[in-house]
Design a protein around this motif. Structure first.
Motif, PDB file in Angstrom:
ATOM      1  N   PRO A 145       0.636  -1.070  -0.361  1.00 27.48           N
ATOM      2  CA  PRO A 145      -0.547  -0.189  -0.197  1.00 27.48           C
ATOM      3  C   PRO A 145       0.458   1.546  -0.307  1.00 27.48           C
ATOM      4  N   ASN A 146       2.044   1.217   0.860  1.00 32.45           N
ATOM      5  CA  ASN A 146       2.892   2.080  -0.129  1.00 32.45           C
ATOM      6  C   ASN A 146       4.423   2.871  -0.297  1.00 32.45           C
ATOM      7  N   SER A 147       3.493   1.909  -1.715  1.00 36.71           N
ATOM      8  CA  SER A 147       4.903   1.896  -2.982  1.00 36.71           C
ATOM      9  C   SER A 147       4.671   3.103  -3.166  1.00 36.71           C
ATOM     10  N   LEU A 148       6.162   3.466  -3.181  1.00 37.20           N
ATOM     11  CA  LEU A 148       6.870   4.378  -4.137  1.00 37.20           C
ATOM     12  C   LEU A 148       6.482   4.394  -5.599  1.00 37.20           C
ATOM     13  N   ALA A 149       6.133   3.821  -6.211  1.00 41.55           N
ATOM     14  CA  ALA A 149       5.939   3.912  -7.955  1.00 41.55           C
ATOM     15  C   ALA A 149       4.768   2.507  -7.464  1.00 41.55           C
TER      16      ALA A 149
ATOM     17  N   ARG B 269       4.311   7.364  -7.267  1.00 37.03           N
ATOM     18  CA  ARG B 269       3.174   7.752  -5.779  1.00 37.03           C
ATOM     19  C   ARG B 269       2.529   9.424  -5.809  1.00 37.03           C
ATOM     20  N   VAL B 270       3.744   9.568  -5.531  1.00 36.30           N
ATOM     21  CA  VAL B 270       3.253  11.393  -4.934  1.00 36.30           C
ATOM     22  C   VAL B 270       2.638  12.285  -5.971  1.00 36.30           C
ATOM     23  N   PRO B 271       3.948  11.948  -7.205  1.00 36.01           N
ATOM     24  CA  PRO B 271       3.046  13.326  -8.451  1.00 36.01           C
ATOM     25  C   PRO B 271       2.492  12.771  -8.710  1.00 36.01           C
TER      26      PRO B 271
ATOM     27  N   GLY C 228      -5.102  16.409  -6.993  1.00 34.00           N
ATOM     28  CA  GLY C 228      -4.747  17.290  -5.972  1.00 34.00           C
ATOM     29  C   GLY C 228      -5.146  16.622  -4.781  1.00 34.00           C
ATOM     30  N   VAL C 229      -4.639  15.507  -4.512  1.00 29.94           N
ATOM     31  CA  VAL C 229      -4.569  15.216  -3.162  1.00 29.94           C
ATOM     32  C   VAL C 229      -2.989  14.899  -2.250  1.00 29.94           C
ATOM     33  N   ASP C 230      -3.296  15.092  -1.447  1.00 35.02           N
ATOM     34  CA  ASP C 230      -2.471  15.396  -0.257  1.00 35.02           C
ATOM     35  C   ASP C 230      -1.375  13.863   0.214  1.00 35.02           C
ATOM     36  N   ALA C 231      -0.564  14.060  -0.590  1.00 36.31           N
ATOM     37  CA  ALA C 231       0.393  12.791  -0.043  1.00 36.31           C
ATOM     38  C   ALA C 231       0.816  12.354   1.062  1.00 36.31           C
TER      39      ALA C 231
END
Length: 59
Positions: A5-9, A48-50, A56-59
């Motif tokens: 659930p926390n994968s960066l890609a 994930r972050v971009p 428009g979701v805060d990471a």
């Protein structure tokens, strides 16, 4: 691909599920340059972050 659930890609399918849109929406975002991708080995992945910022979701 089974990512945590926390994968960066993410794959396009995982990205679509995460933000609650259709796979084609992600594909169009990539093609238009709105959603960035990175090459990891033979796979094109979505950071994930971009992705969350693009929706428009805060990471």
């Amino acid at each position: 691909m089974n990512s945590s659930p926390n994968s960066l890609a993410l794959t396009m399918k995982e990205a679509a599920k995460l933000v609650g849109v259709d796979y084609r929406t992600i594909k169009l975002g990539i093609e238009s340059g709105t959603i960035p991708t990175i090459q990891l080995g033979p796979r094109r992945m979505i950071p994930r972050v971009p992705l969350l910022r693009a929706f428009g979701v805060d990471a």
